[in-house]
Write an enzyme that holds these catalytic residues in place. Sequence first.
Site, PDB file in Angstrom:
ATOM      1  N   PHE A 178       0.830  -1.119   0.204  1.00 47.02           N
ATOM      2  CA  PHE A 178      -0.138  -0.179   0.046  1.00 47.02           C
ATOM      3  C   PHE A 178       0.800   1.296  -0.020  1.00 47.02           C
ATOM      4  CE2 PHE A 178      -2.457  -3.193   2.159  1.00 47.02           C
ATOM      5  CZ  PHE A 178      -3.355  -3.194   1.818  1.00 47.02           C
ATOM      6  N   ASP A 179       0.410   2.290  -0.925  1.00 42.83           N
ATOM      7  CA  ASP A 179       1.063   3.572  -0.698  1.00 42.83           C
ATOM      8  C   ASP A 179       0.066   4.206   0.888  1.00 42.83           C
ATOM      9  OD1 ASP A 179       2.186   6.148  -1.191  1.00 42.83           O
ATOM     10  OD2 ASP A 179       0.299   6.786  -2.324  1.00 42.83           O
ATOM     11  N   GLY A 180       0.759   5.171   1.224  1.00 42.24           N
ATOM     12  CA  GLY A 180       0.448   5.780   2.407  1.00 42.24           C
ATOM     13  C   GLY A 180      -0.925   6.738   2.045  1.00 42.24           C
TER      14      GLY A 180
END
Length: 329
Positions: A178-180
């Site tokens: 996941f990106d943040g």
Amino acid sequence: MRRARKVEGGIFFPKPENAVTIAVSSRVLFRTEKEQKVFDQMGIEEYLRFQVEHENEPFAPGPAFPFVKALEAVNAQLRELYPDSEELFDIVLVTYNHAHVGVRLINTINYHNLFIERFCMTGGSSPIGYLKAWHTNLYLSADAEKVKEALAEGIAAATMFMPEKQIEVSETQLRVAFDGDAVLFSDESERIFKAHGLDKFFEHEQENENTLLDHGPLKGFLEALGKLQKKFYAKGHRLDCPIRTYLVTARSAASSGIRALKTLRAWGLETDEALFLAGAPKGPMLEKIRPHIYFDDQMFHVEGAAEMGTIAAHVPYGIAQKHPHKNSS
């Protein structure tokens, strides 16, 4: 040989409210470019005729195929540890197709030995209402507009693309990256950066280090993965858990990473690994991780990951959709 279906006890058919429901479009589970071309060039009637004529020819695997196979591998281990539990991944095949095409889809699922029993064939109508009825935890589609519609209804969703090359991924461990910002978290910090630049972004993050970030569109999916991970931990399988999660963010660790980690901790969530890249390209790191899927809100990063062979999915959410990429934190 097809696996036996055990209907009694709800083991193979968990109630939607108990399962982690993954809704997958037929266009990302399988390769349907040829059929889509027939539809675009010749219309619906010729398309339906083509599908019926070729119903005994299975579709080739699409970008979501390895992800779905990994979900099934996790389910197999969950069933061994918890034979009576309904806390499993439940995969729903969603398609705009008419029921005429159902035979070919079923034949393809049988051919690839997939364990998918729930279908939603909408005949051209929007599937969003059905997704809500299924208590969907994640929706994957090739249709960006339908993904946006799902996100607007509070359903975690992403648009998938087929990379030109594809790296091999684990068949025994599900890996999700996941990106943040604007994925797990809101786009609050990204808005500061887009409006005021990098220095103001760092200043804002340091001033708000102890203020939790608001949730982003895929926070609930990470939470669902975490619940299943804890079932493995409870049986002594923390170190060899078949689910592994990653945070891969352009944030810098010291200057802005601490707020992200404190937010996850306050939510009672964690990722197995966290990579703070300080603006470095994500593609090489993702190539090492070899995730089954990587979620990012910026097409720049999705395309960069795909160039390295990673199956990446775009989450069209937040300020980045209005202001495309520039070198960020």
